[in-house]
Motif scaffolding. Sequence first.
Motif, short mmCIF file in Angstrom:
data_model
loop_
_atom_site.label_atom_id
_atom_site.label_comp_id
_atom_site.label_asym_id
_atom_site.label_seq_id
_atom_site.Cartn_x
_atom_site.Cartn_y
_atom_site.Cartn_z
N MET A 132 0.86 -1.18 0.00
CA MET A 132 0.00 0.00 0.00
C MET A 132 0.89 1.22 0.00
SD MET A 132 -3.23 1.13 2.33
CE MET A 132 -4.32 0.00 1.46
N LEU A 133 0.55 2.15 -0.86
CA LEU A 133 1.30 3.40 -0.99
C LEU A 133 0.46 4.57 -0.50
CD1 LEU A 133 2.71 2.97 -4.61
CD2 LEU A 133 3.75 2.26 -2.45
N ALA A 134 1.14 5.52 0.08
CA ALA A 134 0.54 6.81 0.41
C ALA A 134 1.27 7.83 -0.45
CB ALA A 134 0.72 7.13 1.89
N VAL A 135 0.51 8.54 -1.26
CA VAL A 135 1.05 9.60 -2.11
C VAL A 135 0.50 10.89 -1.52
CG1 VAL A 135 1.24 10.49 -4.47
CG2 VAL A 135 1.09 8.01 -4.08
N ILE A 136 1.29 11.50 -0.64
CA ILE A 136 0.82 12.58 0.22
C ILE A 136 1.18 13.94 -0.37
CG2 ILE A 136 0.99 13.59 2.52
CD1 ILE A 136 1.73 10.72 3.49
N GLY A 137 0.16 14.71 -0.66
CA GLY A 137 0.38 16.07 -1.15
C GLY A 137 0.92 16.95 -0.04
N ASP A 138 2.00 17.64 -0.32
CA ASP A 138 2.59 18.66 0.55
C ASP A 138 3.45 18.03 1.65
OD1 ASP A 138 3.31 20.95 1.89
OD2 ASP A 138 1.26 21.59 2.33
N SER A 139 4.74 18.24 1.55
CA SER A 139 5.67 17.69 2.55
C SER A 139 5.48 18.32 3.93
CB SER A 139 7.12 17.87 2.08
OG SER A 139 7.40 19.22 1.82
N ALA A 140 4.68 19.39 4.01
CA ALA A 140 4.36 19.99 5.31
C ALA A 140 3.08 19.38 5.90
CB ALA A 140 4.20 21.50 5.16
N ASN A 141 2.52 18.38 5.27
CA ASN A 141 1.29 17.74 5.72
C ASN A 141 1.62 16.76 6.86
OD1 ASN A 141 -1.17 16.41 5.98
ND2 ASN A 141 -1.51 16.23 3.78
N ALA A 142 1.98 17.33 8.01
CA ALA A 142 2.44 16.53 9.15
C ALA A 142 1.39 15.55 9.64
CB ALA A 142 2.87 17.45 10.28
N GLY A 143 0.12 15.90 9.56
CA GLY A 143 -0.93 15.01 10.02
C GLY A 143 -0.97 13.71 9.24
N SER A 144 -0.98 13.82 7.92
CA SER A 144 -1.04 12.62 7.08
C SER A 144 0.25 11.82 7.16
CB SER A 144 -1.34 13.00 5.63
OG SER A 144 -1.56 11.85 4.85
N ILE A 145 1.38 12.50 7.16
CA ILE A 145 2.67 11.80 7.25
C ILE A 145 2.76 11.06 8.59
CG2 ILE A 145 5.17 12.14 7.42
CD1 ILE A 145 4.72 14.55 5.41
N GLY A 146 2.38 11.72 9.67
CA GLY A 146 2.41 11.08 10.99
C GLY A 146 1.44 9.92 11.10
N LEU A 147 0.26 10.07 10.54
CA LEU A 147 -0.73 9.00 10.55
C LEU A 147 -0.18 7.76 9.86
CD1 LEU A 147 -3.56 7.68 10.67
CD2 LEU A 147 -4.10 8.95 8.58
N HIS A 148 0.36 7.95 8.67
CA HIS A 148 0.89 6.81 7.92
C HIS A 148 2.08 6.17 8.64
CE1 HIS A 148 -1.73 8.40 4.77
NE2 HIS A 148 -1.73 7.15 4.32
N ALA A 149 2.96 6.99 9.19
CA ALA A 149 4.11 6.45 9.93
C ALA A 149 3.64 5.64 11.14
CB ALA A 149 5.05 7.58 10.36
N ALA A 150 2.62 6.12 11.84
CA ALA A 150 2.10 5.43 13.02
C ALA A 150 1.53 4.06 12.66
CB ALA A 150 1.03 6.28 13.70
N LEU A 151 1.10 3.88 11.42
CA LEU A 151 0.54 2.60 10.99
C LEU A 151 1.53 1.79 10.16
CD1 LEU A 151 -3.15 3.63 10.41
CD2 LEU A 151 -2.25 2.07 12.13
N GLY A 152 2.82 2.10 10.31
CA GLY A 152 3.84 1.25 9.71
C GLY A 152 4.29 1.60 8.32
N PHE A 153 3.85 2.71 7.78
CA PHE A 153 4.32 3.14 6.47
C PHE A 153 5.71 3.75 6.63
CE2 PHE A 153 -0.11 2.72 5.73
CZ PHE A 153 -0.34 2.65 4.37
N GLU A 154 6.57 3.48 5.68
CA GLU A 154 7.93 4.04 5.69
C GLU A 154 8.08 5.04 4.56
OE1 GLU A 154 10.57 0.73 5.36
OE2 GLU A 154 10.07 -0.02 7.36
N HIS A 155 8.86 6.06 4.83
CA HIS A 155 9.16 7.08 3.82
C HIS A 155 9.98 6.43 2.70
CE1 HIS A 155 9.97 11.19 2.38
NE2 HIS A 155 11.14 10.69 2.04
N THR A 156 9.51 6.53 1.47
CA THR A 156 10.23 5.92 0.34
C THR A 156 10.65 6.93 -0.72
OG1 THR A 156 8.13 5.36 -0.70
CG2 THR A 156 9.20 3.64 0.60
#
Length: 179
Positions: A119-143
């Motif tokens: 599963m991929l997260a394609v997150i608009g805006d590198s300042a979108n801390a909420g979405s980035i943090g949410l995905h990281a909390a559920l095991g997504f890694e920055h790629t």
Amino acid sequence: MSKLLIRPSAATDLPAITAIYADAVLHGTGTFELEAPDAAEMARRRDDILAKGLPWLVAERGQQVLGYAYANHFRPRRAYRFCLEDSIYLRPDARGLGLGRLLLAELVARCEALGARQMLAVIGDSANAGSIGLHAALGFEHTGLLKSAGWKFERWLDVVLMQRGLGAGDSLAAANGVA
């Protein structure tokens, strides 16, 4: 307070879904869409996802839709059939309450059950801390990071790529049926 319910979306949810997404388009940088689609277009998009056998979920409390999440194929070519991209949108007054985490966790579980492997997260805006943090909390890694990939609100916006293996992930174990 009413109980929170995460459930498959219904056609009757489309007015709320359309309003939630319109707010994200008009006021946020999580989507790079510039004009909010109307209810007919949102219905077409939902129908497309469901026709593929993929989940489109809503979070509901007291018969009010507070947010939604869905998965779609990352790309249309058949080789990508085991790789899904998630999308999550919440009403402004429902953000920061943990609803995104509940929606994403349920979406991940349903996609794993379908046999998806990534599963991929394609997150608009590198300042979108909420979405980035949410995905990281559920095991997504920055790629990855796509620098200045979008122009919205008179500024350049990056795209953050995050990824999580599902089920057997990239092992050679037999892949089953994601359409």
